[in-house]
Design a protein around this motif. Structure first.
Motif, PDB file in Angstrom:
ATOM      1  N   VAL A  97       0.850  -1.198   0.000  1.00 26.40           N
ATOM      2  CA  VAL A  97       0.000   0.000   0.000  1.00 26.40           C
ATOM      3  C   VAL A  97       0.885   1.247   0.000  1.00 26.40           C
ATOM      4  O   VAL A  97       0.670   2.171  -0.793  1.00 26.40           O
ATOM      5  N   GLY A  98       1.886   1.277   0.851  1.00 29.67           N
ATOM      6  CA  GLY A  98       2.793   2.424   0.901  1.00 29.67           C
ATOM      7  C   GLY A  98       3.596   2.591  -0.378  1.00 29.67           C
ATOM      8  O   GLY A  98       3.719   3.701  -0.906  1.00 29.67           O
ATOM      9  N   THR A 101       1.298   3.712  -3.194  1.00 26.07           N
ATOM     10  CA  THR A 101       0.895   5.099  -2.955  1.00 26.07           C
ATOM     11  C   THR A 101       1.996   6.039  -3.412  1.00 26.07           C
ATOM     12  O   THR A 101       1.746   7.032  -4.103  1.00 26.07           O
ATOM     13  N   ASN A 102       3.230   5.736  -3.054  1.00 26.90           N
ATOM     14  CA  ASN A 102       4.362   6.552  -3.470  1.00 26.90           C
ATOM     15  C   ASN A 102       4.528   6.528  -4.989  1.00 26.90           C
ATOM     16  O   ASN A 102       4.759   7.564  -5.611  1.00 26.90           O
ATOM     17  N   MET A 104       2.205   6.058  -7.190  1.00 22.98           N
ATOM     18  CA  MET A 104       1.111   6.831  -7.774  1.00 22.98           C
ATOM     19  C   MET A 104       1.451   8.331  -7.763  1.00 22.98           C
ATOM     20  O   MET A 104       1.240   9.029  -8.752  1.00 22.98           O
ATOM     21  N   THR A 128      -3.035  13.863  -6.249  1.00 28.06           N
ATOM     22  CA  THR A 128      -2.400  13.537  -4.982  1.00 28.06           C
ATOM     23  C   THR A 128      -0.952  13.995  -4.986  1.00 28.06           C
ATOM     24  O   THR A 128      -0.225  13.757  -5.935  1.00 28.06           O
ATOM     25  N   THR A 133       0.309  11.528   0.261  1.00 32.05           N
ATOM     26  CA  THR A 133       0.318  10.088   0.088  1.00 32.05           C
ATOM     27  C   THR A 133       1.195   9.347   1.090  1.00 32.05           C
ATOM     28  O   THR A 133       1.334   8.151   0.992  1.00 32.05           O
ATOM     29  N   VAL A 135       2.141   7.139   3.866  1.00 38.45           N
ATOM     30  CA  VAL A 135       1.394   6.120   4.596  1.00 38.45           C
ATOM     31  C   VAL A 135       2.072   5.928   5.941  1.00 38.45           C
ATOM     32  O   VAL A 135       3.281   5.739   6.014  1.00 38.45           O
TER      33      VAL A 135
END
Length: 140
Positions: A97-98, A101-102, A104, A128, A133, A135
Motif C-alpha cells: 500500500v505504501g 501510494t508513493n 502513484m 495527490t 500520500t 502512509v
C-alpha cells in the motif's frame, strides 16, 4: 525483508499485491479461485493474469512466508491447495500500500511534467501530492 517486491524494487508485475489483498479479504481459497477474483478485478484494464504465473507467485509467496497452504482433500476430484495469508503477508500487503501510494504520486508528477512536452495529449490527472500520500507505519 529488504528484497521483498513490496519495497518497489520490482514493479513490473503486480500479481503479488493482488494475491495478498485477495487472501486478506477471503482466506483459505484455492489458487484457481484467487485467479478468478484477481482476473475479475483486472477485467477493464490491459493487464491480464496468467494462471501458471499465479501459481509461481503463490509458491514464491509461500517460500517467503507470506502465505501458507494446505491440501484440501475433501473436494470432489483431485486434492487442491487452499491458501492462507500469514501475519508477515499482512505486513507485506501494508508495505505494498505504501509503495504503490508513493509510485502513484511519482507517476502523477511525471504526467504533470509530460503535459509541458505534450500539451494537447489527454493525460491522467493525479491530484495527490507526495505529502498527501505518506502512509503511516503499520496498518490502520
Amino acid at each position: 525483508d529488504p528484497d521483498c517486491p513490496c519495497t518497489g524494487k520490482n514493479m513490473r508485475n503486480l500479481a503479488a499485491p493482488w494475491i495478498l489483498l485477495t487472501l486478506f479479504k477471503q482466506s483459505g481459497i484455492h489458487g484457481y479461485e484467487i485467479g478468478k477474483i484477481v482476473s475479475s478485478c483486472l477485467e477493464d484494464t490491459q493487464a491480464g493474469l496468467n494462471l501458471a504465473g499465479l501459481y509461481r507467485h503463490l509458491n514464491m509467496l509461500e517460500k517467503r512466508g507470506m502465505v501458507v497452504s494446505e491440501w484440501d482433500v475433501g473436494v470432489k476430484g483431485p486434492a487442491k491447495r487452499r491458501y492462507f495469508l500469514t501475519d508477515a503477508g499482512g505486513e507485506c500487503l501494508w508495505r505494498w500500500v505504501g509503495t504503490l501510494t508513493n509510485q502513484m504520486a511519482l507517476i502523477g508528477k511525471f504526467f504533470d511534467q509530460a503535459r509541458s512536452v505534450y500539451p494537447t495529449a489527454v493525460l491522467p490527472h493525479l491530484s495527490t501530492t507526495l505529502e498527501q500520500t505518506r502512509v503511516k507505519e503499520g496498518p490502520p
